[in-house]
Motif scaffolding. Structure first.
Motif, PDB file in Angstrom:
ATOM      1  N   ARG A 199       0.851  -1.118   0.124  1.00 58.06           N
ATOM      2  CA  ARG A 199       0.067   0.068  -0.054  1.00 58.06           C
ATOM      3  C   ARG A 199       0.840   1.264   0.059  1.00 58.06           C
ATOM      4  O   ARG A 199       0.541   2.166  -0.734  1.00 58.06           O
ATOM      5  N   THR A 200       1.804   1.375   0.496  1.00 57.50           N
ATOM      6  CA  THR A 200       2.880   2.430   0.871  1.00 57.50           C
ATOM      7  C   THR A 200       3.469   2.862  -0.558  1.00 57.50           C
ATOM      8  O   THR A 200       3.529   3.925  -1.040  1.00 57.50           O
ATOM      9  N   LEU A 201       3.891   1.780  -1.249  1.00 59.75           N
ATOM     10  CA  LEU A 201       4.526   2.043  -2.411  1.00 59.75           C
ATOM     11  C   LEU A 201       3.486   2.636  -3.584  1.00 59.75           C
ATOM     12  O   LEU A 201       3.532   3.557  -4.259  1.00 59.75           O
ATOM     13  N   LEU A 202       2.434   1.943  -3.475  1.00 60.10           N
ATOM     14  CA  LEU A 202       1.212   2.418  -4.560  1.00 60.10           C
ATOM     15  C   LEU A 202       0.865   3.779  -4.124  1.00 60.10           C
ATOM     16  O   LEU A 202       0.459   4.589  -5.152  1.00 60.10           O
ATOM     17  N   LEU A 203       0.575   4.189  -2.816  1.00 63.34           N
ATOM     18  CA  LEU A 203       0.142   5.558  -2.484  1.00 63.34           C
ATOM     19  C   LEU A 203       1.275   6.425  -2.767  1.00 63.34           C
ATOM     20  O   LEU A 203       1.002   7.448  -3.082  1.00 63.34           O
ATOM     21  N   ARG A 204       2.668   6.243  -2.574  1.00 61.66           N
ATOM     22  CA  ARG A 204       3.609   7.024  -3.073  1.00 61.66           C
ATOM     23  C   ARG A 204       3.539   7.571  -4.641  1.00 61.66           C
ATOM     24  O   ARG A 204       4.106   8.705  -4.670  1.00 61.66           O
ATOM     25  N   ASN A 205       3.280   6.873  -5.238  1.00 63.06           N
ATOM     26  CA  ASN A 205       3.138   7.191  -6.712  1.00 63.06           C
ATOM     27  C   ASN A 205       1.683   7.257  -7.157  1.00 63.06           C
ATOM     28  O   ASN A 205       1.443   7.579  -8.484  1.00 63.06           O
ATOM     29  N   ALA A 206       0.646   7.462  -6.368  1.00 68.85           N
ATOM     30  CA  ALA A 206      -0.789   7.488  -6.901  1.00 68.85           C
ATOM     31  C   ALA A 206      -1.161   8.808  -7.698  1.00 68.85           C
ATOM     32  O   ALA A 206      -2.055   8.722  -8.371  1.00 68.85           O
ATOM     33  N   ASP A 207      -0.470   9.961  -7.338  1.00 67.32           N
ATOM     34  CA  ASP A 207      -0.810  11.178  -8.059  1.00 67.32           C
ATOM     35  C   ASP A 207       0.235  11.853  -9.098  1.00 67.32           C
ATOM     36  O   ASP A 207       0.165  13.042  -9.396  1.00 67.32           O
ATOM     37  N   ARG A 208       1.040  10.696  -9.844  1.00 69.39           N
ATOM     38  CA  ARG A 208       1.702  11.082 -10.669  1.00 69.39           C
ATOM     39  C   ARG A 208       2.016  10.000 -11.608  1.00 69.39           C
ATOM     40  O   ARG A 208       2.013   8.897 -11.481  1.00 69.39           O
ATOM     41  N   PRO A 209       2.595  10.178 -12.944  1.00 63.50           N
ATOM     42  CA  PRO A 209       2.807   9.102 -13.728  1.00 63.50           C
ATOM     43  C   PRO A 209       4.107   8.392 -13.748  1.00 63.50           C
ATOM     44  O   PRO A 209       4.096   7.229 -13.814  1.00 63.50           O
ATOM     45  N   GLU A 210       4.990   8.923 -13.069  1.00 61.73           N
ATOM     46  CA  GLU A 210       6.272   8.384 -12.719  1.00 61.73           C
ATOM     47  C   GLU A 210       6.066   7.439 -11.429  1.00 61.73           C
ATOM     48  O   GLU A 210       5.386   7.781 -10.469  1.00 61.73           O
ATOM     49  N   GLN A 211       6.859   6.290 -11.661  1.00 60.14           N
ATOM     50  CA  GLN A 211       6.691   5.321 -10.414  1.00 60.14           C
ATOM     51  C   GLN A 211       8.202   4.781  -9.881  1.00 60.14           C
ATOM     52  O   GLN A 211       8.967   4.471 -10.632  1.00 60.14           O
ATOM     53  N   THR A 212       8.096   5.568  -8.657  1.00 58.03           N
ATOM     54  CA  THR A 212       9.473   5.047  -8.107  1.00 58.03           C
ATOM     55  C   THR A 212       9.331   4.134  -6.683  1.00 58.03           C
ATOM     56  O   THR A 212       8.430   4.470  -5.895  1.00 58.03           O
ATOM     57  N   THR A 213      10.207   3.384  -6.533  1.00 55.59           N
ATOM     58  CA  THR A 213      10.339   2.713  -5.214  1.00 55.59           C
ATOM     59  C   THR A 213      11.664   2.919  -4.544  1.00 55.59           C
ATOM     60  O   THR A 213      11.618   2.735  -3.477  1.00 55.59           O
ATOM     61  N   THR A 214      12.527   3.649  -5.143  1.00 56.38           N
ATOM     62  CA  THR A 214      13.663   4.235  -4.443  1.00 56.38           C
ATOM     63  C   THR A 214      13.678   5.429  -3.781  1.00 56.38           C
ATOM     64  O   THR A 214      14.311   5.891  -3.095  1.00 56.38           O
TER      65      THR A 214
END
Length: 282
Positions: A199-214
């Motif tokens: 959930r944390t990783l999805l929330l981190r990127n939910a409002d932008r097209p870029e997807q980062t985990t780092t």
């Protein structure tokens, strides 16, 4: 298959563009829906449920769409040139100042809004549900626990367990928690941590097209091991390996670091490999 945050962002943008607006044009070009014309209908809103989108209208109906591998919704101003061929368009929803075009949407259905659960009622808790609370988290853990004999990598992709995780986040969650993707669910020491990190990783990127985990938005630094086959692990320097996980149409490329993710592994995992096809984005 796109991640849940990609679908969430598409729904958010469609809602901002269409909600409360009357359609001047409402073409459905999907073979099963060509007889329907939505012109004159007012859009009440657009919501995402896991990897599903529902566009709701004032006549009590909803248009369901699912991206699968190559679908997407684009937004344009009237008169703008489309970025994909017109032959790929499956829906055109136009208001006085915006045009929403759904491309390559293989799964579409027009159904009563109060029947949406027929298409998504089987899903596990939506990781991006704005009403998410401890009850949702506990249900996701319960559903994971019930798949004790499944490999954790496959269980994370199972939308009936929790909705929203795709191959990117499956890969990164397993890496960050030090789990081989082939670890049986029963051997994962903290399933609640698996749900929380997903959930944390999805929330981190939910409002932008870029997807980062780092934490970095630079394309070359955005992921720990996803799509980095044959490159050095950012933590230990071991070369990232790949192997296929799952059967038939459900098979996906699994990435893992043998040093940082000890445990079960398939025979003959490849050290080098090409980039996985990126999911379509709105």
């Amino acid at each position: 298959m796109p991640e849940g945050d990609t679908v969430h962002l598409a729904g958010k943008r469609l809602h901002a563009a269409l909600a409360g607006r009357r359609l001047l044009r409402g073409e459905l070009r999907h073979p099963r829906l060509v007889e329907h014309d939505l012109a004159g209908r007012t859009v009440l809103g657009v919501v995402s449920v896991g990897k599903h989108l529902f566009t709701r209208f004032d006549d009590g109906r909803s248009l369901h769409s699912h991206f699968r591998m190559d679908g997407s919704w684009h937004l344009y101003r009237p008169g703008m040139r489309w970025r994909r061929p017109a032959r790929e368009a499956r829906a055109v929803l136009e208001t006085d100042d915006r045009v929403a075009v759904g491309f390559a949407l293989h799964d579409m259905e027009l159904l009563p809004t109060d029947a949406e659960d027929r298409l998504v009622g089987h899903l596990g808790p939506d990781l991006l549900d704005p009403a998410w609370d401890d009850t949702h988290a506990a249900e996701a853990v319960r559903r994971l626990t019930a798949r004790a004999d499944s490999e954790i990598g496959l269980a994370l992709l199972e939308q009936r367990v929790m909705a929203g995780v795709g191959n990117l986040y499956k890969t990164e969650v397993c890496f960050l928690l030090g789990l081989s993707p082939w670890t049986p669910v029963r051997d994962v020491p903290d399933l609640a941590a698996v749900v929380a990190l997903s959930r944390t990783l999805l929330l981190r990127n939910a409002d932008r097209p870029e997807q980062t985990t780092t934490g970095s938005l630079h394309p070359a630094e955005a992921h720990w091991i996803f799509e980095r086959a044959g490159r050095r692990c950012r933590r230990c320097g071991t070369r990232i390996r790949t192997a296929e996980q799952g059967d038939g149409v459900y098979a996906r490329v699994a990435y893992w670091c043998p040093h940082c993710q000890p445990g079960p592994a398939p025979r003959g995992g490849r050290v080098a490999g090409g980039r996985e096809r990126r999911a379509a984005r709105a």
